[in-house]
Design a protein around this motif. Sequence first.
Motif, mmCIF file in Angstrom:
data_model
loop_
_atom_site.group_PDB
_atom_site.id
_atom_site.type_symbol
_atom_site.label_atom_id
_atom_site.label_comp_id
_atom_site.label_asym_id
_atom_site.label_seq_id
_atom_site.Cartn_x
_atom_site.Cartn_y
_atom_site.Cartn_z
ATOM 1 N N CYS A 24 21.665 2.114 -53.757
ATOM 2 C CA CYS A 24 22.272 3.425 -53.476
ATOM 3 C C CYS A 24 23.172 3.941 -54.597
ATOM 4 O O CYS A 24 23.700 5.055 -54.490
ATOM 5 C CB CYS A 24 23.061 3.355 -52.173
ATOM 6 S SG CYS A 24 22.027 2.900 -50.760
ATOM 7 N N LEU A 44 18.807 8.681 -46.934
ATOM 8 C CA LEU A 44 19.137 7.356 -46.393
ATOM 9 C C LEU A 44 18.536 7.183 -44.995
ATOM 10 O O LEU A 44 17.962 6.135 -44.677
ATOM 11 C CB LEU A 44 20.657 7.166 -46.344
ATOM 12 C CG LEU A 44 21.305 6.864 -47.705
ATOM 13 C CD1 LEU A 44 22.787 7.210 -47.690
ATOM 14 C CD2 LEU A 44 21.098 5.397 -48.081
ATOM 15 N N LEU A 70 27.579 6.166 -47.429
ATOM 16 C CA LEU A 70 26.810 5.301 -46.527
ATOM 17 C C LEU A 70 27.408 5.290 -45.129
ATOM 18 O O LEU A 70 26.681 5.324 -44.134
ATOM 19 C CB LEU A 70 26.730 3.862 -47.076
ATOM 20 C CG LEU A 70 25.370 3.512 -47.662
ATOM 21 C CD1 LEU A 70 25.135 4.246 -48.963
ATOM 22 C CD2 LEU A 70 25.226 2.019 -47.859
#
Length: 342
Positions: A24, A44, A70
Amino acid sequence: MSMVVPRLKLGSQGLEVSAQGLGCMGMSFAYSSPKPEPDMITLLRHAVAAGVTFLDTSDFYGPHTNKVLLGKALQGGVREKVQLATKFGIASGAEWEVRGDPAYVRAACEGSLRRLGVDCIDLYYQHRIDARVPVEVTMGELKKLVEEGKIKYIGLSEASASTIRRAHGVHPISAVQLEWSIWSRDVEEEIIPTCRELGIGIVAYSPLGRGFLSGGAKLIDSLSEQDARKNFPRFRPENLDKNAQIFEKVNAMATRKGCTPSQLALAWVHHQGCDVCPIPGTTKFEIFNQNVGALFVKLTLEEMAELESYAAAGDVQGDRYPQMASTWKYSETPPLSSWKSE
């Protein structure tokens, strides 16, 4: 037809992940600046829905902004579907510093839990080894965090074979993250065999040579001025022509096989064994989907050998990093007997 992403086990402690992960970093850091947050959250969630559930981040990416991203993507029931890996050990300040002292390990873990909005990290890596602190001391604190339920599994990144062995003696290591690709194979001599002897999973970062094995020399033209790759030795003008020849050969074989060069390079890593999980990064849907397609590219032993011949040790020009001092080659730590706890 939807493709089912296989699963594999990393280490001997019970960690199971998707056979390909998603790095990421580039969403927030290092490669051509941060990307729009809503787009990255959508990507994601697309990855997780597609079966790529092993997500990789670090304190260093931002610093910290990648974790916050995230954390947002994991909301709404997504957390339960993923294996979340993050890394500590590069402290950000006026200059970055590698730290493995117990107080730092604990503070970094608490900060990660907070930023990610989770109560437990699945796989917690030491991102770089602090050569001032015996690895047993760092591992001792990580072991406590496992016992407290804050992390499930422990990993190391850019660690030498002897450092891995010493760490594993304190608490089982589930995964070692290392750079492994057609053109980065220095880990094969000692580190990979050590991991296999000890039953440790292998997570391959930069399996596409930071994008070079996807696009070759023309990649350089598309990089923004702030892209970190401009300073990487293999991308420098003096090394580019020779390295471009490697890409041209990979590209020619990919054309013969009816896949993309990146799929071919990724397939080579997938064929290294069922204990190896590459974690290519991307910020684009079509590239993500293409990378997953690499799981279904089959290579014969002859094709594997041919690919390897394109990037024999003498053919690759330039080091992996501008400063190799931060890699496994300089990751030996002092003996435990030398440590004076504060």
